[in-house]
Design a protein around this motif. Structure first.
Motif, mmCIF file in Angstrom:
data_model
loop_
_atom_site.group_PDB
_atom_site.id
_atom_site.type_symbol
_atom_site.label_atom_id
_atom_site.label_comp_id
_atom_site.label_asym_id
_atom_site.label_seq_id
_atom_site.Cartn_x
_atom_site.Cartn_y
_atom_site.Cartn_z
ATOM 1 N N GLU A 107 64.222 45.334 29.689
ATOM 2 C CA GLU A 107 64.804 45.796 28.427
ATOM 3 C C GLU A 107 63.706 46.147 27.410
ATOM 4 O O GLU A 107 62.586 45.647 27.495
ATOM 5 C CB GLU A 107 65.712 44.731 27.837
ATOM 6 C CG GLU A 107 66.927 44.408 28.687
ATOM 7 C CD GLU A 107 67.856 45.598 28.840
ATOM 8 O OE1 GLU A 107 68.110 46.298 27.833
ATOM 9 O OE2 GLU A 107 68.327 45.840 29.969
ATOM 10 N N THR A 108 64.071 46.968 26.430
ATOM 11 C CA THR A 108 63.112 47.374 25.396
ATOM 12 C C THR A 108 63.601 47.052 23.989
ATOM 13 O O THR A 108 63.046 47.515 23.007
ATOM 14 C CB THR A 108 62.824 48.880 25.485
ATOM 15 O OG1 THR A 108 64.058 49.597 25.341
ATOM 16 C CG2 THR A 108 62.158 49.232 26.806
ATOM 17 N N GLU A 109 64.683 46.255 23.901
ATOM 18 C CA GLU A 109 65.152 45.833 22.597
ATOM 19 C C GLU A 109 65.796 44.457 22.691
ATOM 20 O O GLU A 109 66.304 44.058 23.750
ATOM 21 C CB GLU A 109 66.147 46.843 21.998
ATOM 22 C CG GLU A 109 67.397 47.048 22.812
ATOM 23 C CD GLU A 109 68.333 48.064 22.193
ATOM 24 O OE1 GLU A 109 67.856 48.928 21.429
ATOM 25 O OE2 GLU A 109 69.549 47.994 22.468
ATOM 26 N N ASN A 124 58.108 39.823 15.715
ATOM 27 C CA ASN A 124 58.588 41.210 15.673
ATOM 28 C C ASN A 124 57.450 42.196 15.842
ATOM 29 O O ASN A 124 57.546 43.185 16.590
ATOM 30 C CB ASN A 124 59.314 41.468 14.351
ATOM 31 C CG ASN A 124 60.655 40.768 14.275
ATOM 32 O OD1 ASN A 124 60.986 39.954 15.130
ATOM 33 N ND2 ASN A 124 61.427 41.075 13.249
ATOM 34 N N GLU A 128 56.780 44.736 18.965
ATOM 35 C CA GLU A 128 56.631 46.176 18.692
ATOM 36 C C GLU A 128 55.382 46.730 19.369
ATOM 37 O O GLU A 128 55.388 47.848 19.908
ATOM 38 C CB GLU A 128 56.569 46.417 17.187
ATOM 39 C CG GLU A 128 56.502 47.891 16.803
ATOM 40 C CD GLU A 128 56.454 48.104 15.305
ATOM 41 O OE1 GLU A 128 56.556 49.259 14.869
ATOM 42 O OE2 GLU A 128 56.316 47.102 14.562
ATOM 43 N N ILE A 132 58.686 46.954 22.387
ATOM 44 C CA ILE A 132 59.998 46.302 22.326
ATOM 45 C C ILE A 132 60.455 46.246 20.867
ATOM 46 O O ILE A 132 59.705 45.805 19.996
ATOM 47 C CB ILE A 132 59.931 44.874 22.897
ATOM 48 C CG1 ILE A 132 59.441 44.904 24.343
ATOM 49 C CG2 ILE A 132 61.282 44.176 22.794
ATOM 50 C CD1 ILE A 132 59.038 43.557 24.884
ATOM 51 N N CYS A 133 61.669 46.689 20.600
ATOM 52 C CA CYS A 133 62.196 46.689 19.235
ATOM 53 C C CYS A 133 63.061 45.454 19.028
ATOM 54 O O CYS A 133 63.979 45.181 19.816
ATOM 55 C CB CYS A 133 63.024 47.941 18.986
ATOM 56 S SG CYS A 133 63.573 48.108 17.272
ATOM 57 N N ALA A 134 62.764 44.695 17.974
ATOM 58 C CA ALA A 134 63.520 43.492 17.639
ATOM 59 C C ALA A 134 64.405 43.780 16.438
ATOM 60 O O ALA A 134 63.906 44.172 15.374
ATOM 61 C CB ALA A 134 62.577 42.333 17.341
ATOM 62 N N TYR A 135 65.716 43.596 16.582
ATOM 63 C CA TYR A 135 66.658 43.855 15.503
ATOM 64 C C TYR A 135 67.096 42.543 14.861
ATOM 65 O O TYR A 135 67.648 41.662 15.535
ATOM 66 C CB TYR A 135 67.900 44.587 16.034
ATOM 67 C CG TYR A 135 67.623 45.954 16.593
ATOM 68 C CD1 TYR A 135 67.210 46.993 15.763
ATOM 69 C CD2 TYR A 135 67.770 46.209 17.956
ATOM 70 C CE1 TYR A 135 66.963 48.268 16.274
ATOM 71 C CE2 TYR A 135 67.527 47.475 18.475
ATOM 72 C CZ TYR A 135 67.119 48.499 17.633
ATOM 73 O OH TYR A 135 66.862 49.743 18.142
ATOM 74 N N TRP A 177 67.600 53.188 11.910
ATOM 75 C CA TRP A 177 67.648 52.010 12.780
ATOM 76 C C TRP A 177 68.903 51.940 13.635
ATOM 77 O O TRP A 177 69.067 51.025 14.439
ATOM 78 C CB TRP A 177 67.570 50.742 11.926
ATOM 79 C CG TRP A 177 66.206 50.491 11.377
ATOM 80 C CD1 TRP A 177 65.626 51.098 10.304
ATOM 81 C CD2 TRP A 177 65.229 49.577 11.888
ATOM 82 N NE1 TRP A 177 64.362 50.620 10.105
ATOM 83 C CE2 TRP A 177 64.081 49.681 11.063
ATOM 84 C CE3 TRP A 177 65.207 48.671 12.947
ATOM 85 C CZ2 TRP A 177 62.939 48.914 11.276
ATOM 86 C CZ3 TRP A 177 64.075 47.901 13.162
ATOM 87 C CH2 TRP A 177 62.948 48.032 12.331
ATOM 88 N N LYS A 203 74.830 47.035 18.188
ATOM 89 C CA LYS A 203 73.648 46.367 18.744
ATOM 90 C C LYS A 203 74.050 45.103 19.509
ATOM 91 O O LYS A 203 73.500 44.802 20.572
ATOM 92 C CB LYS A 203 72.664 46.029 17.624
ATOM 93 C CG LYS A 203 71.999 47.260 17.003
ATOM 94 C CD LYS A 203 71.026 46.869 15.926
ATOM 95 C CE LYS A 203 70.173 48.059 15.496
ATOM 96 N NZ LYS A 203 70.944 49.219 15.073
ATOM 97 N N ALA A 207 72.952 44.911 23.454
ATOM 98 C CA ALA A 207 71.742 44.144 23.761
ATOM 99 C C ALA A 207 71.940 43.228 24.967
ATOM 100 O O ALA A 207 72.963 42.576 25.130
ATOM 101 C CB ALA A 207 71.335 43.320 22.553
#
Length: 490
Positions: A107-109, A124, A128, A132-135, A177, A203, A207
């Motif tokens: 995964e990338t998020e 975070n 990045e 990997i994007c952290a929401y 975003w 999201k 996710a």
């Protein structure tokens, strides 16, 4: 945790700028006064609050004294329940572990529950760097993230923002975003919350990896506990296939019976509620419920060093309620950003210098970011004597030297000599009184002290001279009256 937080300057510099921001001060004043008043009412409902506070203190102290034993038991319990435990000595190791675990899923998020520990290690930013994007899914953390901002409060990270500012952030930044803010979005709380709900829902449903912290870890069962008020945490803890929790080693408690105390004290001290709306607990993995894989990353990052300090270790009792921030006159005026740390306010002033050391300019200044009024100690639900630790850390800063501290030591030594010689003291006082019209408002070379203080105006007569002139005559009159009474037989 090393260096300064996002390149912040020392506290006096940052605070001076913050104090000049009237909007910031207005936002902070309104929010902190509202929270503290509600907390006082919630706490007053319990006749045994003092006993609960003492119980929390004793549980924490006992656990810290036997932390090695309880952490081993926690690892055994988590493993037996199907989880995997990882040990991280510092921020770099913790970030590497989490990044590798996420990449292993393909995964990338990730979606995140509000977590001080992951902010502390800069997770975070580390994710990045690995693509990997952290929401962030907590409402206040979402506001901070969309605004390219930093948290300024433990409980309410966006406390420095008002509704108009939040509306503008949502309008301008949400689309970059994910789902954009609705057209015509106003600054009413209902509309802002709905915009965040719609933005985050997609999201949550997409996710496959969730990242969290934990308020407590129960050693006897391997259970982790998260307190929250919005339900976003429960979405992150139940929907993803993989859950990764990064938790400081001091968050462990021995048993469920111990947890009962904090279930009563934390909600009242933080959100002024009898019980927080969502208390999520999870123990390992289950085939038909929740994530299929669970990883617990136990974070040291300076905590073992803090534990070795007999005075400073009480900071590790902290349950992150933020009550000390809401009563602190310094925090109310300077705001959280001035502390240069993810942990602002009084608790940050004693925790950050211990986790990071006092070598940097910002960390050496934090123990002085207090008036020592003691309000923080009065409201702490685990009775951390923050003023005591502040003074202790000031001694540490002084002992490590520096130009200002050497001058202060020399001045104190000279003053001590003068106080030991009354004649010299008297001559000095009379000389100072006679030349008082020539005195400057600030002494050269003492800017660290006098930048925020004017020298007191020197009186025309010293106290010693006044005493000799007035009290000597009074005693003569008293003696004469006494003799007259004696002669008259009264």
């Amino acid at each position: 945790m090393s260096g300064t937080y996002l390149g912040m300057p020392a506290f006096p510099v940052a605070a001076k700028e913050a104090v000049g921001n009237e909007t910031l001060r207005g936002n902070l004043r309104h929010a902190t006064h509202t929270i503290r008043d509600k907390r006082a009412k919630a706490v007053a409902e319990l006749d045994d609050w003092a006993r609960l506070r003492e119980a929390g203190k004793r549980i924490k102290d006992h656990t810290l004294r036997h932390l090695d034993r309880y952490l081993v038991r926690l690892e055994e319990s988590v493993t037996a329940a199907g989880g995997v435990v990882h040990w991280a000595a510092d921020a770099a190791e913790a970030n590497r572990i989490v990044a590798d675990l996420v990449k292993a899923t393909g995964e990338t998020e990730v979606v995140k529950v509000k977590s001080m520990a992951t902010q502390e290690i800069g997770l975070n930013e580390a994710l990045e760097a690995e693509g990997i994007c952290a929401y962030e899914t907590d409402l206040a953390e979402l506001i901070v993230q969309l605004g390219d901002d930093r948290p300024s409060h433990i409980l309410v990270p966006a406390i420095h923002r008002n509704r108009g500012e939040i509306r503008d952030i949502f309008r301008d930044r949400m689309a970059a975003w994910g789902r954009a803010a609705p057209d015509g979005l106003s600054d009413t709380p209902g509309e802002l919350a709905e915009a965040a709900r719609l933005h985050l829902r997609e999201k949550f449903l997409r996710a496959k990896v969730g990242v969290s912290g934990a308020n407590f870890m129960v050693a006897e069962t391997g259970t982790l506990v998260v307190f929250e008020s919005e339900g976003n945490g429960r979405m992150c803890l139940t929907l993803p296939e993989t859950l990764i929790s990064v938790v400081g080693i001091e968050k462990v408690v021995p048993s469920w019976r111990d947890l009962e105390v904090f279930l009563q004290t934390l909600p009242r001290s933080s959100t002024a509620e009898r019980m927080n709306p969502y208390t999520s607990m999870w123990t390992g993995t289950h085939d038909t419920d929740g994530p299929r894989a669970f990883h617990l990353v136990l974070l040291d990052n300076g905590r073992t060093d803090t534990l070795a300090d007999e005075v400073g270790r009480q900071a590790l009792r902290c349950i992150r309620c933020s009550a000390c921030l809401n009563v602190c006159p310094v925090y109310e005026r300077a705001g959280g950003h001035a502390y240069g740390s993810v942990y602002p306010g009084p608790i940050g002033a004693i925790l950050s210098p211990q986790l990071r050391g006092t070598q940097s300019e910002i960390d050496a200044s934090l123990p002085y970011a207090s008036s020592l009024c003691g309000a923080c100690y009065d409201v702490c639900p685990v009775a951390i004597d923050i003023p005591e630790v502040l003074v202790h850390l000031r001694e540490r800063v002084v002992d490590q030297g520096g130009r200002g501290h050497r001058l202060e030591k020399a001045a104190m030594k000279a003053a001590g000599w003068v106080f030991d010689h009354p004649r010299v003291m008297g001559l000095g006082e009379r000389a100072a009184s006679k030349t008082r019209k020539l005195h400057p408002s600030k002494l050269p070379g003492t800017g660290a002290w006098t930048d925020a203080r004017d020298l007191p105006e020197m009186p025309a007569e010293s106290f010693r001279d006044w005493w000799k002139k007035n009290r000597t005559n009074d005693r003569t009159d008293e003696n004469k009256t006494h003799d007259d009474r004696k002669d008259s037989g009264t």
